[in-house]
Design a protein around this motif. Structure first.
Motif, PDB file in Angstrom:
ATOM      1  N   PHE A   5      10.935  -4.175   9.115  1.00  0.00           N
ATOM      2  CA  PHE A   5      10.503  -4.931   7.949  1.00  0.00           C
ATOM      3  C   PHE A   5      11.424  -4.605   6.788  1.00  0.00           C
ATOM      4  CE2 PHE A   5       6.660  -4.521  10.510  1.00  0.00           C
ATOM      5  CZ  PHE A   5       6.226  -5.838  10.522  1.00  0.00           C
ATOM      6  N   LYS A   6      11.628  -5.549   5.886  1.00  0.00           N
ATOM      7  CA  LYS A   6      12.514  -5.316   4.743  1.00  0.00           C
ATOM      8  C   LYS A   6      11.963  -4.233   3.826  1.00  0.00           C
ATOM      9  CE  LYS A   6      14.603  -9.861   4.780  1.00  0.00           C
ATOM     10  NZ  LYS A   6      14.836 -11.116   4.070  1.00  0.00           N
ATOM     11  N   CYS A   7      10.667  -4.193   3.675  1.00  0.00           N
ATOM     12  CA  CYS A   7      10.030  -3.184   2.826  1.00  0.00           C
ATOM     13  C   CYS A   7       9.808  -1.919   3.660  1.00  0.00           C
ATOM     14  CB  CYS A   7       8.702  -3.721   2.295  1.00  0.00           C
ATOM     15  SG  CYS A   7       7.755  -2.498   1.377  1.00  0.00           S
ATOM     16  N   SER A   8      10.430  -0.827   3.249  1.00  0.00           N
ATOM     17  CA  SER A   8      10.341   0.399   4.049  1.00  0.00           C
ATOM     18  C   SER A   8       8.917   0.945   4.112  1.00  0.00           C
ATOM     19  CB  SER A   8      11.288   1.463   3.504  1.00  0.00           C
ATOM     20  OG  SER A   8      10.940   1.808   2.177  1.00  0.00           O
ATOM     21  N   GLU A   9       8.136   0.759   3.053  1.00  0.00           N
ATOM     22  CA  GLU A   9       6.757   1.235   3.066  1.00  0.00           C
ATOM     23  C   GLU A   9       5.929   0.484   4.106  1.00  0.00           C
ATOM     24  OE1 GLU A   9       8.366   0.502   0.202  1.00  0.00           O
ATOM     25  OE2 GLU A   9       8.505   2.459  -0.753  1.00  0.00           O
ATOM     26  N   ILE A  10       6.145  -0.828   4.201  1.00  0.00           N
ATOM     27  CA  ILE A  10       5.426  -1.621   5.198  1.00  0.00           C
ATOM     28  C   ILE A  10       5.881  -1.215   6.592  1.00  0.00           C
ATOM     29  CG2 ILE A  10       5.168  -3.947   6.163  1.00  0.00           C
ATOM     30  CD1 ILE A  10       5.167  -5.001   3.295  1.00  0.00           C
ATOM     31  N   ASN A  11       7.172  -1.009   6.747  1.00  0.00           N
ATOM     32  CA  ASN A  11       7.707  -0.584   8.035  1.00  0.00           C
ATOM     33  C   ASN A  11       7.038   0.710   8.494  1.00  0.00           C
ATOM     34  OD1 ASN A  11       9.760  -1.471   9.969  1.00  0.00           O
ATOM     35  ND2 ASN A  11      10.583   0.569   9.638  1.00  0.00           N
TER      36      ASN A  11
END
Length: 96
Positions: A5-11
């Protein structure tokens, strides 16, 4: 689903912490085969095609191996998650 995912927190939240999503794609012949084509050797073979330097039997064998390795990896991930849940349950019971 994307590999990352582009957002590391979501990843981290979805893939590494909660394991809401397990990557079921495989990499074969320098191509990433998306999850929707990993249900069978034939589906994956149809997606990637047969390389010019291989016979169809060799290509099937390579894909079968990749699918088996992915299945083993997923089984190990699920087993690790189940084990961590058991540990959490044991801790909860001890605290009561």
């Amino acid at each position: 689903m994307p590999l990352r995912f582009k957002c590391s927190e979501i990843n981290v939240a979805f893939k590494e912490t909660a394991h809401v999503w397990f990557d079921r794609s495989i990499r074969v012949f320098t191509k990433v085969v998306p999850e929707e084509h990993t249900g069978s050797v034939e589906a994956a073979l149809e997606y990637v095609g047969v390389p010019s330097n291989m016979t169809i039997e060799e290509a099937r064998s390579v894909i079968q191996t990749a699918l088996a390795e992915k299945a083993q990896d997923l089984a190990e991930e699920l087993a690790m998650d189940a084990k961590s849940v058991d540990i959490e349950w044991e801790l909860d019971e001890e605290q009561e």
